[in-house]
Scaffold this motif. Structure first.
Motif, PDB file in Angstrom:
ATOM      1  N   LEU A 175       0.844  -1.202   0.000  1.00 32.00           N
ATOM      2  CA  LEU A 175       0.000   0.000   0.000  1.00 32.00           C
ATOM      3  C   LEU A 175       0.877   1.249   0.000  1.00 32.00           C
ATOM      4  O   LEU A 175       2.004   1.211   0.472  1.00 32.00           O
ATOM      5  N   ASP A 176       0.312   2.333  -0.509  1.00 30.49           N
ATOM      6  CA  ASP A 176       0.975   3.631  -0.405  1.00 30.49           C
ATOM      7  C   ASP A 176       0.034   4.554   0.366  1.00 30.49           C
ATOM      8  O   ASP A 176      -0.670   5.373  -0.213  1.00 30.49           O
ATOM      9  N   LYS A 177       0.022   4.377   1.683  1.00 28.71           N
ATOM     10  CA  LYS A 177      -0.901   5.139   2.530  1.00 28.71           C
ATOM     11  C   LYS A 177      -0.587   6.641   2.487  1.00 28.71           C
ATOM     12  O   LYS A 177      -1.489   7.460   2.357  1.00 28.71           O
ATOM     13  N   GLN A 178       0.691   6.963   2.592  1.00 27.26           N
ATOM     14  CA  GLN A 178       1.094   8.370   2.613  1.00 27.26           C
ATOM     15  C   GLN A 178       0.799   9.036   1.272  1.00 27.26           C
ATOM     16  O   GLN A 178       0.265  10.145   1.213  1.00 27.26           O
ATOM     17  N   GLY A 179       1.145   8.340   0.190  1.00 26.85           N
ATOM     18  CA  GLY A 179       0.904   8.876  -1.154  1.00 26.85           C
ATOM     19  C   GLY A 179      -0.576   9.085  -1.422  1.00 26.85           C
ATOM     20  O   GLY A 179      -0.980  10.099  -2.001  1.00 26.85           O
ATOM     21  N   ALA A 180      -1.381   8.123  -0.969  1.00 29.89           N
ATOM     22  CA  ALA A 180      -2.838   8.211  -1.172  1.00 29.89           C
ATOM     23  C   ALA A 180      -3.413   9.387  -0.394  1.00 29.89           C
ATOM     24  O   ALA A 180      -4.286  10.109  -0.893  1.00 29.89           O
ATOM     25  N   MET A 181      -2.926   9.588   0.816  1.00 32.73           N
ATOM     26  CA  MET A 181      -3.410  10.700   1.641  1.00 32.73           C
ATOM     27  C   MET A 181      -3.008  12.045   1.021  1.00 32.73           C
ATOM     28  O   MET A 181      -3.837  12.950   0.884  1.00 32.73           O
ATOM     29  N   ASN A 223      -8.604   4.371  -5.006  1.00 34.68           N
ATOM     30  CA  ASN A 223      -7.792   3.178  -5.272  1.00 34.68           C
ATOM     31  C   ASN A 223      -6.290   3.473  -5.364  1.00 34.68           C
ATOM     32  O   ASN A 223      -5.487   2.552  -5.518  1.00 34.68           O
ATOM     33  N   TYR A 224      -5.925   4.733  -5.225  1.00 32.23           N
ATOM     34  CA  TYR A 224      -4.525   5.167  -5.350  1.00 32.23           C
ATOM     35  C   TYR A 224      -3.617   4.421  -4.367  1.00 32.23           C
ATOM     36  O   TYR A 224      -2.453   4.169  -4.638  1.00 32.23           O
ATOM     37  N   ILE A 225      -4.160   4.067  -3.243  1.00 31.35           N
ATOM     38  CA  ILE A 225      -3.412   3.407  -2.163  1.00 31.35           C
ATOM     39  C   ILE A 225      -2.889   2.021  -2.553  1.00 31.35           C
ATOM     40  O   ILE A 225      -1.900   1.536  -2.021  1.00 31.35           O
ATOM     41  N   LEU A 226      -3.556   1.370  -3.507  1.00 30.70           N
ATOM     42  CA  LEU A 226      -3.246  -0.021  -3.860  1.00 30.70           C
ATOM     43  C   LEU A 226      -2.067  -0.102  -4.821  1.00 30.70           C
ATOM     44  O   LEU A 226      -2.090   0.509  -5.885  1.00 30.70           O
ATOM     45  N   LYS A 227      -1.064  -0.885  -4.453  1.00 31.01           N
ATOM     46  CA  LYS A 227       0.124  -1.001  -5.293  1.00 31.01           C
ATOM     47  C   LYS A 227       0.303  -2.458  -5.749  1.00 31.01           C
ATOM     48  O   LYS A 227      -0.657  -3.117  -6.062  1.00 31.01           O
ATOM     49  N   ASP A 228       1.524  -2.941  -5.743  1.00 26.31           N
ATOM     50  CA  ASP A 228       1.809  -4.279  -6.268  1.00 26.31           C
ATOM     51  C   ASP A 228       1.631  -5.367  -5.206  1.00 26.31           C
ATOM     52  O   ASP A 228       1.662  -5.101  -4.005  1.00 26.31           O
ATOM     53  N   PHE A 229       1.469  -6.583  -5.674  1.00 30.82           N
ATOM     54  CA  PHE A 229       1.368  -7.761  -4.808  1.00 30.82           C
ATOM     55  C   PHE A 229       2.541  -8.669  -5.195  1.00 30.82           C
ATOM     56  O   PHE A 229       2.455  -9.399  -6.180  1.00 30.82           O
ATOM     57  N   PRO A 230       3.651  -8.624  -4.433  1.00 30.21           N
ATOM     58  CA  PRO A 230       4.822  -9.431  -4.789  1.00 30.21           C
ATOM     59  C   PRO A 230       4.508 -10.932  -4.798  1.00 30.21           C
ATOM     60  O   PRO A 230       3.922 -11.459  -3.851  1.00 30.21           O
ATOM     61  N   GLU A 231       4.910 -11.578  -5.881  1.00 31.20           N
ATOM     62  CA  GLU A 231       4.524 -12.982  -6.078  1.00 31.20           C
ATOM     63  C   GLU A 231       5.159 -13.940  -5.068  1.00 31.20           C
ATOM     64  O   GLU A 231       4.613 -15.010  -4.791  1.00 31.20           O
ATOM     65  N   HIS A 232       6.300 -13.539  -4.482  1.00 29.63           N
ATOM     66  CA  HIS A 232       6.927 -14.442  -3.495  1.00 29.63           C
ATOM     67  C   HIS A 232       6.030 -14.603  -2.262  1.00 29.63           C
ATOM     68  O   HIS A 232       6.092 -15.617  -1.577  1.00 29.63           O
ATOM     69  N   ARG A 233       5.171 -13.617  -2.019  1.00 29.83           N
ATOM     70  CA  ARG A 233       4.238 -13.727  -0.885  1.00 29.83           C
ATOM     71  C   ARG A 233       3.107 -14.707  -1.201  1.00 29.83           C
ATOM     72  O   ARG A 233       2.617 -15.405  -0.318  1.00 29.83           O
ATOM     73  N   LEU A 234       2.712 -14.737  -2.463  1.00 34.55           N
ATOM     74  CA  LEU A 234       1.716 -15.734  -2.889  1.00 34.55           C
ATOM     75  C   LEU A 234       2.295 -17.141  -2.705  1.00 34.55           C
ATOM     76  O   LEU A 234       1.621 -18.031  -2.176  1.00 34.55           O
ATOM     77  N   GLU A 235       3.556 -17.320  -3.144  1.00 37.82           N
ATOM     78  CA  GLU A 235       4.207 -18.638  -3.025  1.00 37.82           C
ATOM     79  C   GLU A 235       4.281 -19.067  -1.556  1.00 37.82           C
ATOM     80  O   GLU A 235       4.088 -20.234  -1.224  1.00 37.82           O
ATOM     81  N   PHE A 236       4.561 -18.113  -0.686  1.00 36.85           N
ATOM     82  CA  PHE A 236       4.649 -18.385   0.753  1.00 36.85           C
ATOM     83  C   PHE A 236       3.325 -18.918   1.296  1.00 36.85           C
ATOM     84  O   PHE A 236       3.281 -19.941   1.988  1.00 36.85           O
ATOM     85  N   ILE A 237       2.219 -18.223   0.979  1.00 42.22           N
ATOM     86  CA  ILE A 237       0.912 -18.633   1.527  1.00 42.22           C
ATOM     87  C   ILE A 237       0.427 -19.927   0.862  1.00 42.22           C
ATOM     88  O   ILE A 237      -0.226 -20.753   1.508  1.00 42.22           O
ATOM     89  N   LYS A 238       0.799 -20.130  -0.404  1.00 44.03           N
ATOM     90  CA  LYS A 238       0.423 -21.381  -1.094  1.00 44.03           C
ATOM     91  C   LYS A 238       1.107 -22.574  -0.426  1.00 44.03           C
ATOM     92  O   LYS A 238       0.501 -23.615  -0.202  1.00 44.03           O
ATOM     93  N   GLN A 239       2.387 -22.381  -0.097  1.00 46.75           N
ATOM     94  CA  GLN A 239       3.146 -23.443   0.568  1.00 46.75           C
ATOM     95  C   GLN A 239       2.559 -23.746   1.944  1.00 46.75           C
ATOM     96  O   GLN A 239       2.409 -24.909   2.331  1.00 46.75           O
TER      97      GLN A 239
END
Length: 205
Positions: free
Chosen positions: A18-24, A78-94
């Motif tokens: 997230l970009d909380k500061q940027g969104a604000m 929706n400005y607050i929403l940024k990228d979802f790094p794929e290594h985090r998906l792999e972590f939760i899948k595992q």
């Protein structure tokens, strides 16, 4: 032997960046205010709790800021929403494959944000399917840090607080959960990553 049987995850700044500061900053410039008026904060909260519809939410903003189009308001939201790094998906899948813990997602969010994520994060459905339960504030009409949201999760899943571990980037959310006896990790998204969950909290796991 770990006593933790259930891991409860926040979503923003735990999995999706997230970009909380940027969104604000963006919102303050757009609305030409120095700080968000109390009324706007209240409406945002109602929307996160699913107590007003997207239509009512957007209408409130267009009524109050007639110079701004619906599209501009939604983009600012929706400005607050940024990228979802794929290594985090792999972590939760595992973790889901390992079946060592019950996995629950508990997020303060809203219909517009989830719609954006569903459209822009190609693996959102894969991510969602990793969890035993997927609780979004606007769908259950409860929001953090109110303790009733944690009580709801405990009751719905017949969980003992001392067997639960909750991760959130917002301090007041982890404080509220801890007050019920839930183990917590107030993750610092600037220097820590969810994939290091077990290394950082090895005393509990």
């Amino acid at each position: 032997m770990s006593t933790i049987k259930t891991i409860i995850f926040d979503f923003g700044d735990v999995f999706i960046n997230l970009d909380k500061q940027g969104a604000m900053t963006n919102a303050l410039e757009l609305f030409e205010v120095d700080e968000l008026p109390e009324e706007l904060v209240s409406v945002n909260t109602l929307y996160e709790q699913g107590l007003i519809s997207t239509e009512e939410f957007v209408e409130f903003y267009t009524d109050n800021f007639p110079k701004l189009s619906e599209k501009t308001i939604i983009e600012a939201w929706n400005y607050i929403l940024k990228d979802f790094p794929e290594h985090r998906l792999e972590f939760i899948k595992q973790l889901a494959e390992d079946k060592t813990h019950k996995l629950i997602l508990l997020s303060n969010t809203n219909d517009l944000h989830i719609s954006w994520i569903a459209e822009n994060v190609s693996f959102y459905e894969d991510f969602k399917s990793c969890f035993n339960e997927f609780y979004l504030s606007h769908e259950i009409n409860l929001r953090k840090p109110n303790t009733d949201i944690y009580e709801f999760v405990l009751k719905e899943n017949k969980l003992k607080p001392e067997e639960c571990f909750f991760i959130d980037d917002t301090k007041e959310n982890t404080v509220a959960a801890a007050s019920l006896g839930i183990h917590t990790w107030n993750i610092d998204e600037t220097s820590q990553d969810i994939v290091d969950l077990f290394a950082i909290n090895k005393d509990l796991f």
